[in-house]
Structure formats: C-alpha cells, structure tokens
Design a protein around this motif. Sequence first.
Motif, PDB file in Angstrom:
ATOM      1  N   PRO A   1       0.809  -1.229   0.000  1.00 18.54           N
ATOM      2  CA  PRO A   1       0.000   0.000   0.000  1.00 18.54           C
ATOM      3  C   PRO A   1       0.841   1.278   0.000  1.00 18.54           C
ATOM      4  CG  PRO A   1      -0.904  -1.578   1.547  1.00 18.54           C
ATOM      5  CD  PRO A   1       0.411  -2.133   1.093  1.00 18.54           C
ATOM      6  N   THR A   2       1.984   1.262   0.692  1.00 22.87           N
ATOM      7  CA  THR A   2       2.861   2.434   0.655  1.00 22.87           C
ATOM      8  C   THR A   2       3.392   2.664  -0.753  1.00 22.87           C
ATOM      9  OG1 THR A   2       3.526   2.032   2.950  1.00 22.87           O
ATOM     10  CG2 THR A   2       4.911   3.498   1.650  1.00 22.87           C
ATOM     11  N   ALA A   3       3.746   1.583  -1.440  1.00 16.47           N
ATOM     12  CA  ALA A   3       4.192   1.697  -2.827  1.00 16.47           C
ATOM     13  C   ALA A   3       3.079   2.264  -3.704  1.00 16.47           C
ATOM     14  CB  ALA A   3       4.641   0.332  -3.351  1.00 16.47           C
ATOM     15  N   MET A   4       1.847   1.855  -3.451  1.00 16.95           N
ATOM     16  CA  MET A   4       0.722   2.407  -4.195  1.00 16.95           C
ATOM     17  C   MET A   4       0.573   3.899  -3.921  1.00 16.95           C
ATOM     18  SD  MET A   4      -1.835   1.638  -6.281  1.00 16.95           S
ATOM     19  CE  MET A   4      -2.541  -0.005  -6.084  1.00 16.95           C
ATOM     20  N   GLY A   5       0.783   4.308  -2.663  1.00 11.88           N
ATOM     21  CA  GLY A   5       0.723   5.727  -2.327  1.00 11.88           C
ATOM     22  C   GLY A   5       1.805   6.528  -3.027  1.00 11.88           C
ATOM     23  N   VAL A   6       3.014   5.963  -3.118  1.00 17.82           N
ATOM     24  CA  VAL A   6       4.099   6.633  -3.844  1.00 17.82           C
ATOM     25  C   VAL A   6       3.735   6.765  -5.321  1.00 17.82           C
ATOM     26  CG1 VAL A   6       6.507   6.445  -4.563  1.00 17.82           C
ATOM     27  CG2 VAL A   6       5.860   5.878  -2.215  1.00 17.82           C
ATOM     28  N   PHE A   7       3.181   5.714  -5.896  1.00 15.98           N
ATOM     29  CA  PHE A   7       2.747   5.750  -7.300  1.00 15.98           C
ATOM     30  C   PHE A   7       1.727   6.856  -7.525  1.00 15.98           C
ATOM     31  CE2 PHE A   7      -0.729   4.314 -10.103  1.00 15.98           C
ATOM     32  CZ  PHE A   7      -0.081   4.390 -11.325  1.00 15.98           C
ATOM     33  N   LYS A   8       0.739   6.959  -6.632  1.00 12.30           N
ATOM     34  CA  LYS A   8      -0.282   8.002  -6.758  1.00 12.30           C
ATOM     35  C   LYS A   8       0.341   9.391  -6.660  1.00 12.30           C
ATOM     36  CE  LYS A   8      -3.901   7.839  -4.357  1.00 12.30           C
ATOM     37  NZ  LYS A   8      -4.758   7.780  -3.165  1.00 12.30           N
ATOM     38  N   SER A   9       1.273   9.573  -5.747  1.00 17.33           N
ATOM     39  CA  SER A   9       1.891  10.884  -5.557  1.00 17.33           C
ATOM     40  C   SER A   9       2.703  11.304  -6.780  1.00 17.33           C
ATOM     41  CB  SER A   9       2.790  10.862  -4.317  1.00 17.33           C
ATOM     42  OG  SER A   9       2.058  10.548  -3.159  1.00 17.33           O
ATOM     43  N   VAL A  10       3.436  10.372  -7.350  1.00 22.15           N
ATOM     44  CA  VAL A  10       4.246  10.685  -8.530  1.00 22.15           C
ATOM     45  C   VAL A  10       3.348  11.062  -9.705  1.00 22.15           C
ATOM     46  CG1 VAL A  10       5.842   9.726 -10.238  1.00 22.15           C
ATOM     47  CG2 VAL A  10       6.205   9.284  -7.803  1.00 22.15           C
ATOM     48  N   ILE A  11       2.292  10.287  -9.930  1.00 22.28           N
ATOM     49  CA  ILE A  11       1.366  10.592 -11.022  1.00 22.28           C
ATOM     50  C   ILE A  11       0.688  11.940 -10.790  1.00 22.28           C
ATOM     51  CG2 ILE A  11      -0.730   9.857 -12.196  1.00 22.28           C
ATOM     52  CD1 ILE A  11       1.725   8.177 -12.832  1.00 22.28           C
ATOM     53  N   GLY A  12       0.292  12.219  -9.537  1.00 19.23           N
ATOM     54  CA  GLY A  12      -0.328  13.505  -9.225  1.00 19.23           C
ATOM     55  C   GLY A  12       0.601  14.668  -9.490  1.00 19.23           C
ATOM     56  N   LEU A  13       1.886  14.527  -9.127  1.00 20.17           N
ATOM     57  CA  LEU A  13       2.862  15.587  -9.375  1.00 20.17           C
ATOM     58  C   LEU A  13       3.025  15.834 -10.872  1.00 20.17           C
ATOM     59  CD1 LEU A  13       5.065  17.558  -8.436  1.00 20.17           C
ATOM     60  CD2 LEU A  13       6.664  15.626  -8.422  1.00 20.17           C
ATOM     61  N   ILE A  14       3.121  14.750 -11.651  1.00 20.46           N
ATOM     62  CA  ILE A  14       3.271  14.891 -13.100  1.00 20.46           C
ATOM     63  C   ILE A  14       2.056  15.587 -13.708  1.00 20.46           C
ATOM     64  CG2 ILE A  14       3.437  13.600 -15.267  1.00 20.46           C
ATOM     65  CD1 ILE A  14       5.048  11.491 -13.739  1.00 20.46           C
ATOM     66  N   LEU A  15       0.868  15.210 -13.255  1.00 16.73           N
ATOM     67  CA  LEU A  15      -0.348  15.811 -13.793  1.00 16.73           C
ATOM     68  C   LEU A  15      -0.455  17.285 -13.438  1.00 16.73           C
ATOM     69  CD1 LEU A  15      -2.925  12.944 -13.135  1.00 16.73           C
ATOM     70  CD2 LEU A  15      -1.995  13.677 -15.334  1.00 16.73           C
ATOM     71  N   VAL A  16      -0.072  17.657 -12.211  1.00 16.00           N
ATOM     72  CA  VAL A  16      -0.108  19.070 -11.817  1.00 16.00           C
ATOM     73  C   VAL A  16       0.854  19.894 -12.663  1.00 16.00           C
ATOM     74  CG1 VAL A  16       0.512  20.674  -9.974  1.00 16.00           C
ATOM     75  CG2 VAL A  16      -0.955  18.738  -9.476  1.00 16.00           C
ATOM     76  N   LEU A  17       2.074  19.388 -12.843  1.00 16.42           N
ATOM     77  CA  LEU A  17       3.056  20.107 -13.652  1.00 16.42           C
ATOM     78  C   LEU A  17       2.572  20.250 -15.097  1.00 16.42           C
ATOM     79  CD1 LEU A  17       6.373  18.475 -12.354  1.00 16.42           C
ATOM     80  CD2 LEU A  17       5.461  20.734 -11.775  1.00 16.42           C
ATOM     81  N   GLY A  18       2.002  19.164 -15.635  1.00 18.87           N
ATOM     82  CA  GLY A  18       1.511  19.217 -17.004  1.00 18.87           C
ATOM     83  C   GLY A  18       0.332  20.151 -17.171  1.00 18.87           C
ATOM     84  N   ALA A  19      -0.632  20.076 -16.248  1.00 18.73           N
ATOM     85  CA  ALA A  19      -1.806  20.948 -16.331  1.00 18.73           C
ATOM     86  C   ALA A  19      -1.422  22.406 -16.141  1.00 18.73           C
ATOM     87  CB  ALA A  19      -2.832  20.531 -15.270  1.00 18.73           C
ATOM     88  N   ASN A  20      -0.466  22.674 -15.254  1.00 16.62           N
ATOM     89  CA  ASN A  20      -0.013  24.050 -15.038  1.00 16.62           C
ATOM     90  C   ASN A  20       0.646  24.606 -16.304  1.00 16.62           C
ATOM     91  OD1 ASN A  20       0.592  26.252 -12.970  1.00 16.62           O
ATOM     92  ND2 ASN A  20       2.620  25.834 -13.768  1.00 16.62           N
ATOM     93  N   LYS A  21       1.455  23.786 -16.960  1.00 21.73           N
ATOM     94  CA  LYS A  21       2.126  24.225 -18.187  1.00 21.73           C
ATOM     95  C   LYS A  21       1.122  24.476 -19.306  1.00 21.73           C
ATOM     96  CE  LYS A  21       6.042  23.054 -21.158  1.00 21.73           C
ATOM     97  NZ  LYS A  21       7.142  22.067 -21.404  1.00 21.73           N
ATOM     98  N   LEU A  22       0.130  23.582 -19.456  1.00 20.40           N
ATOM     99  CA  LEU A  22      -0.882  23.769 -20.483  1.00 20.40           C
ATOM    100  C   LEU A  22      -1.718  25.008 -20.220  1.00 20.40           C
ATOM    101  CD1 LEU A  22      -2.166  20.114 -21.064  1.00 20.40           C
ATOM    102  CD2 LEU A  22      -0.851  21.528 -22.639  1.00 20.40           C
ATOM    103  N   SER A  23      -2.044  25.259 -18.958  1.00 21.24           N
ATOM    104  CA  SER A  23      -2.822  26.443 -18.612  1.00 21.24           C
ATOM    105  C   SER A  23      -2.094  27.721 -19.009  1.00 21.24           C
ATOM    106  CB  SER A  23      -3.119  26.450 -17.107  1.00 21.24           C
ATOM    107  OG  SER A  23      -3.801  27.628 -16.735  1.00 21.24           O
ATOM    108  N   LYS A  24      -0.801  27.775 -18.746  1.00 22.95           N
ATOM    109  CA  LYS A  24      -0.026  28.951 -19.121  1.00 22.95           C
ATOM    110  C   LYS A  24       0.095  29.086 -20.639  1.00 22.95           C
ATOM    111  CE  LYS A  24       2.808  29.517 -14.977  1.00 22.95           C
ATOM    112  NZ  LYS A  24       4.187  29.594 -14.445  1.00 22.95           N
ATOM    113  N   ARG A  25       0.241  27.963 -21.317  1.00 26.69           N
ATOM    114  CA  ARG A  25       0.422  28.009 -22.773  1.00 26.69           C
ATOM    115  C   ARG A  25      -0.821  28.553 -23.458  1.00 26.69           C
ATOM    116  NH1 ARG A  25       2.875  22.893 -25.810  1.00 26.69           N
ATOM    117  NH2 ARG A  25       4.685  23.719 -24.651  1.00 26.69           N
ATOM    118  N   PHE A  26      -2.011  28.243 -22.924  1.00 23.95           N
ATOM    119  CA  PHE A  26      -3.244  28.689 -23.556  1.00 23.95           C
ATOM    120  C   PHE A  26      -3.780  29.989 -22.966  1.00 23.95           C
ATOM    121  CE2 PHE A  26      -3.221  24.144 -24.573  1.00 23.95           C
ATOM    122  CZ  PHE A  26      -3.442  24.209 -25.947  1.00 23.95           C
ATOM    123  N   GLY A  27      -2.910  30.746 -22.344  1.00 20.20           N
ATOM    124  CA  GLY A  27      -3.278  32.086 -21.910  1.00 20.20           C
ATOM    125  C   GLY A  27      -3.805  32.217 -20.505  1.00 20.20           C
TER     126      GLY A  27
END
Length: 320
Positions: free
Chosen positions: A289-315
């Motif tokens: 379960p801890t490994a699953m939590g690490v997996f979720k955190s890594v995916i969440g970080l990637i998604l936040v960074l990606g969504a933040n970059k897309l938001s800035k790119r589209f104004g």
Amino acid sequence: MQASKLTITGQTVVPPKDARRGFWRTIAKYRWLYILAAPGLLYYLVFHYAPMVGLVIAFKDYNLIKGFWGSDWIGLDNFREIFKSPEFPLLLKNTVLLSTYRILFNMFPDVILALLLNEVRVNWFKRIVQTITYGPHFLSWIIVYGLVFSFFAPGSGLVTTLFRDMGWGSIDVMTNSNAFRPMLLITDIWKNTGFGAIIYLAALSSINPELYEAAVMDGAGRGRQMWHVTLPGIRDVFMLMIILRIGHILDAGFDQVYIFLNARVYDVGDILDTWIFRRGIEQLDFSVPTAMGVFKSVIGLILVLGANKLSKRFGGSGIW
C-alpha cells in the motif's frame, strides 16, 4: 570601493561575513512575523515532511518488529506486485472515471451557484440561500449516508417503499452498479456545491466595478456583462481549481466511496484508496500500500506540472 563592498564590472559583491550580518539583521527586524509563522511552519514540518521518511517502506519488505531500517530491502518488488495484480486495471479505471466525472460535473454547479448568488440584489434572501446551500458541507459522510439510506434502502427506504406501495415497481439505487456512480456524484454535488461557490464569490467580488460600468455604457445587458466581464474575471480561479483537481485525479474521495461501497458494486466502486485501506489496515500489509501511495503521488505531481504548463500556454495563469 567601500570598506565592506567590492565593485566588479558594475556589480556590487557583498563579502560573506557582511552577508551573514545582513541575514541576521533581517531576521531581527522581522522577528515577530517569523514568530507568528513558526507554528504553521512547524505543523508542516512535523506532520507533512517528517512522515515522508516512511516512504522507505515502499522499497522494503516491512516488518513491524524490525522497523524501518531493519526490514529487508527489496527495491521495486512492491511496485511490480502492484502492476502485475489482476485488480490493478479495474481499480485504476474506477478511480480515474470517478475523478473525471467529479471534474466534469461537480465543478460547474459551484460556478453556476456563485453566478446566481452574485445576481441576487435582495440581501436577506441571498443570506438565506447561502446558509441553506453551505449547510450540507459541514455534515459528515456518515450522516449523508444515513440520509440516503433512509430514503433508498432496499426494501425499507422511504422512496423504495413509496414506489412499491404505489405499484410503480421496485427501485434499486444503493446496490445497483448502474446507479452507484451517479449516486456518488449527486450526493457530492448536494454536499459541497454551496461551499465550493465561496471561492468563486470571492473571485467575483474582486472584479473591478468600472468594467461593468463600461459594459453598461456600451449597451451590454446582464447576459452580455456576465459573458464579457464576469466569466473572464473568474477564469483564472476556475483554471486553478481544475489544476488542483487534476493533481488529485487518483484520489476519488475515499471517505464517501468507502462508506457507500458494498459487495454488489465493487466492480464500479472499488478504487485505489479503498484497496489501500483493505490491504494496509485490515491485512496489516504496509509495504505494497505504501508503494501504491508513492505511485499516486508521482502521477499527481506529473499531472499538476503538465496541467499548469498547459494552462499557461493557452493564456491562463497557473499555480506559479
């Protein structure tokens, strides 16, 4: 050249000793602000950063007796067990679907309610509506489940009994796989829409009134004012909320799902967090379960960074 400073190619270089003095001088100058901030910083240090040491469990065959450092190191074996598990695809699918439905259907009611309240000019009526819509947010999911159960319990709920007595047939909501996800979304909307509208009401209050006056001078009605002034005024806040929700796309609302979940709807309602709870708390297996939590955190970080970059790119404006 001054005694305590050197000028090199037009830039002033402060010697390390003077820099240290300036640092402590700044600390002394703003000491009361640092003292006020200390409890909050201490809270995050103790309850958010210090527990991250426990992430080492994800890479070990954790044993309660041996502890963090005494348990055997097994590397990525726990992650391999997760990805090879036959349950993982279904858990991931249910989690992503529920989170996506929340983003698509549960954010717009917040905006709509805020826009409607912003148009109300009778203060006493506005306060009453705000109180009624904010109230459910402060109910626990246990109470919400009790209310839903009293209406839709199979065979004994108020609504199910009414349908049966009126000859309209039987109605099955709580144990029906097709109705389970809509039930989660509807109860979440009922519980959190009023409170979520507070954020947009705050954003609406920050819009410059002169923009509305200029729109009126140009002949814009209430609809045009909302389209050209109000909605652009809350666009950045809306994008911020989307970015934050995307970062939590693998958190489908454990409290609500765990309380409403039953054996007949596992195929559509079992998510990563409920699996982690069963595996970690009920079976006392902490490593996977801890490994699953690490997996979720890594995916969440990637998604936040990606969504933040897309938001800035589209104004739009991102989180930073």
